[in-house]
Write an enzyme that holds these catalytic residues in place. Structure first.
Site, PDB file in Angstrom:
ATOM      1  N   HIS A  79       0.781  -1.245   0.000  1.00 48.73           N
ATOM      2  CA  HIS A  79       0.000   0.000   0.000  1.00 48.73           C
ATOM      3  C   HIS A  79       0.814   1.297   0.000  1.00 48.73           C
ATOM      4  CE1 HIS A  79       0.839  -0.761   4.224  1.00 48.73           C
ATOM      5  NE2 HIS A  79      -0.173  -1.581   4.395  1.00 48.73           N
ATOM      6  N   ASP A 120      -6.305  -4.019   0.135  1.00 48.53           N
ATOM      7  CA  ASP A 120      -6.094  -3.976   1.589  1.00 48.53           C
ATOM      8  C   ASP A 120      -7.451  -4.067   2.306  1.00 48.53           C
ATOM      9  OD1 ASP A 120      -4.872  -3.964   4.053  1.00 48.53           O
ATOM     10  OD2 ASP A 120      -4.101  -1.915   3.915  1.00 48.53           O
TER      11      ASP A 120
HETATM   12  O1  DOR Z   1      -5.743   0.012   7.436  1.00 50.95           O
HETATM   13  C1  DOR Z   1      -5.172  -1.001   7.795  1.00 50.95           C
HETATM   14  N1  DOR Z   1      -5.829  -2.054   8.293  1.00 50.95           N
HETATM   15  N2  DOR Z   1      -3.854  -1.020   7.716  1.00 50.95           N
HETATM   16  C2  DOR Z   1      -3.147  -2.022   8.221  1.00 50.95           C
HETATM   17  O2  DOR Z   1      -1.957  -1.972   8.113  1.00 50.95           O
HETATM   18  C3  DOR Z   1      -3.795  -3.108   8.941  1.00 50.95           C
HETATM   19  C4  DOR Z   1      -5.169  -3.285   8.505  1.00 50.95           C
HETATM   20  C5  DOR Z   1      -5.961  -4.149   9.430  1.00 50.95           C
HETATM   21  O3  DOR Z   1      -5.519  -5.259   9.746  1.00 50.95           O
HETATM   22  O4  DOR Z   1      -7.063  -3.744   9.807  1.00 50.95           O
HETATM   23 ZN    ZN Z   2      -0.463  -2.721   6.070  1.00 50.82          ZN
HETATM   24 ZN    ZN Z   3      -3.109  -4.778   5.198  1.00 51.37          ZN
END
Ligand code: DOR
Ligand code: ZN
Ligand code: ZN
Length: 426
Positions: free
Chosen positions: A233, A306
């Site tokens: 990301h 993500d």
């Molecule tokens: O926005 C995010 N959510 N960034 C992360 O690095 C972890 C992820 C999560 O596991 O919820």
């Molecule tokens: Zn991450």
């Molecule tokens: Zn992630």
């Protein structure tokens, strides 16, 4: 028994749409012939008239939350959400409870995916035990169990020697290291970007350097160790500059970007609503522009979501206290199609490749293409359909999206995995 997709608009080698009938037998594409030809495959017929038929989308960065956080998502709901978004392969992150840091946990995820999942699930294993950054996991045993790469996503590996050791070991077994880039000393107590929104609301910010410092460090370590290093990301201009330079020097570095970092900046955040909170955070318009250009010039290789589901109770805690993350599967393609392809900025072929052939190339996957002999992982999209984003209709347990009510064009209508229809809108 086979499957025939009739009147399919497929992208040819030149990236143009052609009208074809596609025949599938067992799990393979056996023919791509001029539409209307006589074909001798018995089985189900799908009429795709007016629809795009593309290779199934591949998402190399997702959170399925199982084991341990089943109230946020499960492999069953996460893979259904993925299928509804047109994804046929997803690679899941190990920040579960327990963390996916043993062969047993890899096996548990693979077993669940086989019995309860409806798309392909490729698990990553943690770099360090419990993602604590203190001790490396057993890379050889994890690879043997089916891990496709190593990452501590959710957190950055803070110690450079630990990262170097991980890269050296991964390189020796021809495995990639995938990194969430974040220097923790620079982000204590911060929930949003260090910029206009933080200033306006008196919040502590996450500076661009917290990401780029790790990217720079890791590009140097990747050069030294020869590992395939993949940056998660990417969200800042500075990270992009460093990746671009490392690529020019022949370092084996690849990178991904999320739809929200291509479409939203901190200036779009309307309130303290935590559906706008993710890590990395929404950055400045200048960073957004840099991400778009980096994807266009190949510095960034692929688009990932993500997908990070959280419960409504967790997200109701507000910007400062809620967990980071937004869901992604069910809006990714329509968002990008509407904002970049329908506007004439990108070709359809460009967008599809960044979601199929490119992730497959970078991670050595057999899927990601639609040609005779290919595995029949296929997505059918109605490029004309216009709908508003309604989280209540998500198949994900997560409702955490900043895109509610966005009117979007280009919604997936059917998803085929391994020659079988696993989801359809009807
Ligand atoms: O926005 C995010 N959510 N960034 C992360 O690095 C972890 C992820 C999560 O596991 O919820
Ligand atoms: Zn991450
Ligand atoms: Zn992630």
């Amino acid at each position: 028994m086979g499957l025939i997709i009739k009147n399919a608009n497929v992208l040819n080698a030149a990236g143009e749409l052609e009208l074809k009938d596609i025949t599938i037998e067992d799990n393979r594409v056996t023919g791509i012939i001029d539409a209307g030809s006589e074909v001798e495959v018995s089985g189900e017929v799908i009429d795709a008239a007016g629809k795009l038929v593309a290779p199934g989308f591949i998402d190399m960065h997702v959170h399925l939350r199982e084991p341990g956080f089943e109230h946020k998502e499960t492999i069953a709901t996460g893979t259904r959400s993925a299928a509804k978004g047109g994804y046929t392969t997803i690679a899941c992150m190990p920040n579960t409870r327990p963390v996916i840091d043993t062969p047993e946990t890899i096996k548990l995820v693979l077993d669940k995916a086989a019995t309860e999942g409806i798309v392909r699930v490729l698990p990553y294993a943690a770099i360090t035990k419990n993602e604590l950054g203190r001790e490396l996991t057993d890379f050889a045993a994890l690879k043997e169990a089916g891990a496709i790469g190593f990452t501590d996503d959710g957190v950055g590996v803070q110690n450079a020697q630990m990262m170097k050791d991980a890269m050296t070991l991964a390189a020796s077994m021809n495995m990639p290291v995938i990194a969430h880039c974040e220097d923790e000393s620079l982000v204590v107590g911060a929930a949003v970007n260090e910029g206009t929104f933080a200033k306006k609301h008196g919040l502590k910010g996450i500076p661009n350097e917290s990401e780029a410092i790790h990217v720079g460090r890791d590009c140097l370590l990747a050069e030294a160790t020869g590992v395939h290093y993949h940056v998660c990301h990417v969200s800042t201009e500075q990270s992009i500059r460093l990746i671009r330079q490392a690529k020019q020097f022949g370092v084996k570095v690849t990178a991904e970007v999320c739809p929200h970092h291509l479409l939203l900046s901190e200036e779009d955040i309307p309130s303290m609503d935590a559906n706008w909170k993710m890590n990395p955070p929404l950055r400045s318009p200048r960073d957004v522009q840099a991400c778009i250009e980096a994807l266009e010039d190949g510095t960034i290789d692929m688009i990932v979501t993500d997908h990070a589901p959280h419960s409504q109770e967790e997200k109701a805690k507000g910007m400062q206290l809620a967990p980071f993350g937004i869901v992604g599967f069910e809006t990714a393609f329509p968002l990008l199609y509407t904002k970049f392809v329908a506007t004439g900025k990108w070709t359809l072929d460009f967008l599809v490749k960044r979601m199929t052939a490119d992730p497959a190339r970078v991670f050595g996957l057999e899927t990601g293409k639609l040609e005779i002999g290919a595995i029949a992982d296929i997505t059918i999209v109605d490029l004309e359909s216009v709908q508003g984003v309604n989280p209540e209709t998500f198949l994900s347990k997560g409702r955490n999206t900043p895109f509610t009510d966005w009117q979007l064009k280009g919604w997936p209508v059917a998803t085929i995995v391994d020659g079988k229809l696993v989801w359809s809108a009807e």
